[in-house]
Design an enzyme around this catalytic site. Structure first.
Site, mmCIF file in Angstrom:
data_model
loop_
_atom_site.group_PDB
_atom_site.id
_atom_site.type_symbol
_atom_site.label_atom_id
_atom_site.label_comp_id
_atom_site.label_asym_id
_atom_site.label_seq_id
_atom_site.Cartn_x
_atom_site.Cartn_y
_atom_site.Cartn_z
ATOM 1 N N LYS A 185 12.244 3.039 1.926
ATOM 2 C CA LYS A 185 11.904 2.177 3.060
ATOM 3 C C LYS A 185 13.099 1.335 3.533
ATOM 4 O O LYS A 185 14.118 1.232 2.832
ATOM 5 C CB LYS A 185 10.717 1.285 2.660
ATOM 6 C CG LYS A 185 9.427 2.068 2.376
ATOM 7 C CD LYS A 185 8.263 1.120 2.080
ATOM 8 C CE LYS A 185 6.975 1.881 1.814
ATOM 9 N NZ LYS A 185 5.825 0.980 1.586
ATOM 10 N N TYR A 244 0.774 5.574 9.033
ATOM 11 C CA TYR A 244 -0.047 4.595 8.322
ATOM 12 C C TYR A 244 -1.406 4.397 8.996
ATOM 13 O O TYR A 244 -2.060 3.367 8.799
ATOM 14 C CB TYR A 244 0.699 3.267 8.199
ATOM 15 C CG TYR A 244 1.705 3.247 7.048
ATOM 16 C CD1 TYR A 244 1.280 3.423 5.736
ATOM 17 C CD2 TYR A 244 3.060 3.042 7.275
ATOM 18 C CE1 TYR A 244 2.185 3.410 4.678
ATOM 19 C CE2 TYR A 244 3.969 3.017 6.221
ATOM 20 C CZ TYR A 244 3.520 3.200 4.923
ATOM 21 O OH TYR A 244 4.408 3.176 3.875
ATOM 22 N N PHE A 284 -2.633 -6.275 7.492
ATOM 23 C CA PHE A 284 -1.180 -6.154 7.385
ATOM 24 C C PHE A 284 -0.592 -5.023 8.235
ATOM 25 O O PHE A 284 0.619 -4.798 8.230
ATOM 26 C CB PHE A 284 -0.769 -5.972 5.910
ATOM 27 C CG PHE A 284 -1.371 -4.759 5.228
ATOM 28 C CD1 PHE A 284 -0.832 -3.491 5.392
ATOM 29 C CD2 PHE A 284 -2.477 -4.892 4.397
ATOM 30 C CE1 PHE A 284 -1.371 -2.375 4.752
ATOM 31 C CE2 PHE A 284 -3.031 -3.779 3.753
ATOM 32 C CZ PHE A 284 -2.465 -2.518 3.939
ATOM 33 N N ARG A 324 4.260 8.356 -8.558
ATOM 34 C CA ARG A 324 3.536 7.080 -8.507
ATOM 35 C C ARG A 324 3.906 6.210 -9.721
ATOM 36 O O ARG A 324 4.058 4.996 -9.599
ATOM 37 C CB ARG A 324 2.021 7.312 -8.464
ATOM 38 C CG ARG A 324 1.515 8.095 -7.262
ATOM 39 C CD ARG A 324 1.537 7.348 -5.962
ATOM 40 N NE ARG A 324 0.717 6.156 -5.987
ATOM 41 C CZ ARG A 324 0.504 5.391 -4.898
ATOM 42 N NH1 ARG A 324 1.063 5.701 -3.734
ATOM 43 N NH2 ARG A 324 -0.232 4.316 -4.990
ATOM 44 N N THR A 333 1.962 -1.298 -6.153
ATOM 45 C CA THR A 333 2.257 -1.684 -4.759
ATOM 46 C C THR A 333 2.909 -3.063 -4.694
ATOM 47 O O THR A 333 3.896 -3.263 -3.980
ATOM 48 C CB THR A 333 0.945 -1.706 -3.939
ATOM 49 O OG1 THR A 333 0.274 -0.457 -4.114
ATOM 50 C CG2 THR A 333 1.219 -1.948 -2.464
ATOM 51 N N ARG A 336 9.843 -0.239 -7.939
ATOM 52 C CA ARG A 336 9.393 -1.465 -7.274
ATOM 53 C C ARG A 336 9.686 -2.707 -8.115
ATOM 54 O O ARG A 336 10.010 -3.760 -7.571
ATOM 55 C CB ARG A 336 7.907 -1.338 -6.919
ATOM 56 C CG ARG A 336 7.719 -0.435 -5.690
ATOM 57 C CD ARG A 336 6.294 -0.031 -5.492
ATOM 58 N NE ARG A 336 6.044 0.542 -4.170
ATOM 59 C CZ ARG A 336 4.897 1.116 -3.822
ATOM 60 N NH1 ARG A 336 3.905 1.207 -4.686
ATOM 61 N NH2 ARG A 336 4.745 1.615 -2.599
ATOM 62 N N ASN A 382 8.425 -3.005 -0.176
ATOM 63 C CA ASN A 382 8.372 -2.569 -1.574
ATOM 64 C C ASN A 382 9.127 -1.263 -1.820
ATOM 65 O O ASN A 382 8.824 -0.504 -2.727
ATOM 66 C CB ASN A 382 6.920 -2.502 -2.068
ATOM 67 C CG ASN A 382 6.074 -1.536 -1.267
ATOM 68 O OD1 ASN A 382 6.580 -0.861 -0.380
ATOM 69 N ND2 ASN A 382 4.795 -1.463 -1.584
ATOM 70 N N HIS A 421 7.646 4.685 -0.592
ATOM 71 C CA HIS A 421 6.310 5.247 -0.400
ATOM 72 C C HIS A 421 6.219 6.534 -1.212
ATOM 73 O O HIS A 421 7.195 7.276 -1.295
ATOM 74 C CB HIS A 421 6.061 5.591 1.074
ATOM 75 C CG HIS A 421 4.860 6.491 1.275
ATOM 76 N ND1 HIS A 421 3.584 5.990 1.370
ATOM 77 C CD2 HIS A 421 4.752 7.854 1.317
ATOM 78 C CE1 HIS A 421 2.742 7.015 1.484
ATOM 79 N NE2 HIS A 421 3.420 8.147 1.459
ATOM 80 N N GLU A 468 1.630 14.799 4.732
ATOM 81 C CA GLU A 468 2.803 13.943 4.938
ATOM 82 C C GLU A 468 4.091 14.762 4.968
ATOM 83 O O GLU A 468 4.984 14.501 5.791
ATOM 84 C CB GLU A 468 2.854 12.861 3.854
ATOM 85 C CG GLU A 468 1.719 11.844 3.993
ATOM 86 C CD GLU A 468 1.633 10.828 2.863
ATOM 87 O OE1 GLU A 468 0.756 9.958 2.939
ATOM 88 O OE2 GLU A 468 2.450 10.908 1.912
HETATM 89 N N1 UDP Z 1 1.063 -3.270 2.205
HETATM 90 C C1 UDP Z 1 1.235 -4.550 2.708
HETATM 91 N N2 UDP Z 1 0.353 -5.529 2.317
HETATM 92 C C2 UDP Z 1 -0.682 -5.291 1.465
HETATM 93 C C3 UDP Z 1 -0.861 -3.982 0.966
HETATM 94 C C4 UDP Z 1 0.040 -2.988 1.356
HETATM 95 O O1 UDP Z 1 2.156 -4.803 3.486
HETATM 96 O O2 UDP Z 1 -1.436 -6.205 1.157
HETATM 97 C C5 UDP Z 1 1.998 -2.207 2.611
HETATM 98 C C6 UDP Z 1 2.991 -1.823 1.503
HETATM 99 O O3 UDP Z 1 4.264 -1.555 2.105
HETATM 100 C C7 UDP Z 1 2.352 -0.588 0.932
HETATM 101 C C8 UDP Z 1 1.758 0.067 2.184
HETATM 102 O O4 UDP Z 1 1.275 -1.041 2.945
HETATM 103 O O5 UDP Z 1 3.288 0.227 0.268
HETATM 104 C C9 UDP Z 1 0.640 1.056 1.936
HETATM 105 O O6 UDP Z 1 -0.339 0.435 1.143
HETATM 106 P P1 UDP Z 1 -1.049 1.230 -0.053
HETATM 107 O O7 UDP Z 1 -2.209 0.379 -0.490
HETATM 108 O O8 UDP Z 1 -1.318 2.628 0.379
HETATM 109 O O9 UDP Z 1 0.036 1.168 -1.233
HETATM 110 P P2 UDP Z 1 1.027 2.268 -1.880
HETATM 111 O O10 UDP Z 1 0.277 3.574 -1.935
HETATM 112 O O11 UDP Z 1 2.266 2.325 -1.005
HETATM 113 O O12 UDP Z 1 1.346 1.712 -3.250
#
Ligand code: UDP
Length: 140
Positions: A11, A51, A59, A87, A93, A104, A114, A117, A128
């Site tokens: 990112k 997204y 958010f 993962r 996250t 992370r 973070n 992705h 994707e």
């Molecule tokens: N995100 C955010 N605020 C939140 C939760 C998620 O800005 O409270 C952003 C963050 O960059 C995250 C992305 O949205 O990586 C996608 O969220 P997801 O829950 O799918 O998390 P991931 O799969 O990336 O861990």
């Protein structure tokens, strides 16, 4: 376990701090192979679509703005159980909850910025990957 492919994004917070190589080192150390990679600047439409599942979340607008705030590196990673393995390498996250040694934990700035992705399931990985790469760009 089966050989899988997963989709990754390094990112804008990470490309801005020149962390592409450091993140790739963690990916490769985990036994994942980078079989496609390119640096792009996502359009607003691309980020909104990518997204889209989060479009109703509070958010969403900030996340889209963040994702187009600088270049990203999109990647296809291949290996045994690649989806779950990546993962694990990424960490939670919210970096405050991420395990030691994860991308992370070591690099993320916040729950939004973070650093990476990674696809969460086989179906999303396929969608994707196809969103950003032609089949001929992936060299296993
Ligand atoms: N995100 C955010 N605020 C939140 C939760 C998620 O800005 O409270 C952003 C963050 O960059 C995250 C992305 O949205 O990586 C996608 O969220 P997801 O829950 O799918 O998390 P991931 O799969 O990336 O861990």
């Amino acid at each position: 376990m089966a050989i899988e492919r997963t989709f990754s994004i390094i990112k804008p917070d990470a490309t801005r701090r020149n962390l592409t190589g450091a993140i790739n080192a963690k990916i490769e150390a985990a036994g994942l192979r980078i079989v496609a990679q390119k640096r792009i600047h996502m359009s607003k439409a691309q980020a909104e679509s990518f997204y889209g599942v989060h479009s109703a979340r509070p958010f969403f607008n900030d996340l889209v703005s963040f994702m187009i705030s600088g270049p990203v590196v999109v990647q296809v990673l291949e290996g045994e159980g690649a989806i779950a393995k990546y993962r694990d390498v990424m960490g939670a996250t919210n970096p405050a909850n991420a395990a030691a040694g994860t991308i992370r934990k070591d690099f993320a700035e916040s729950i939004e910025a973070n650093s990476v992705h990674g696809s969460d399931a086989a179906e999303t990985a396929a969608v994707e990957i196809a969103y950003f790469f032609a089949g001929t760009e992936i060299v296993g």
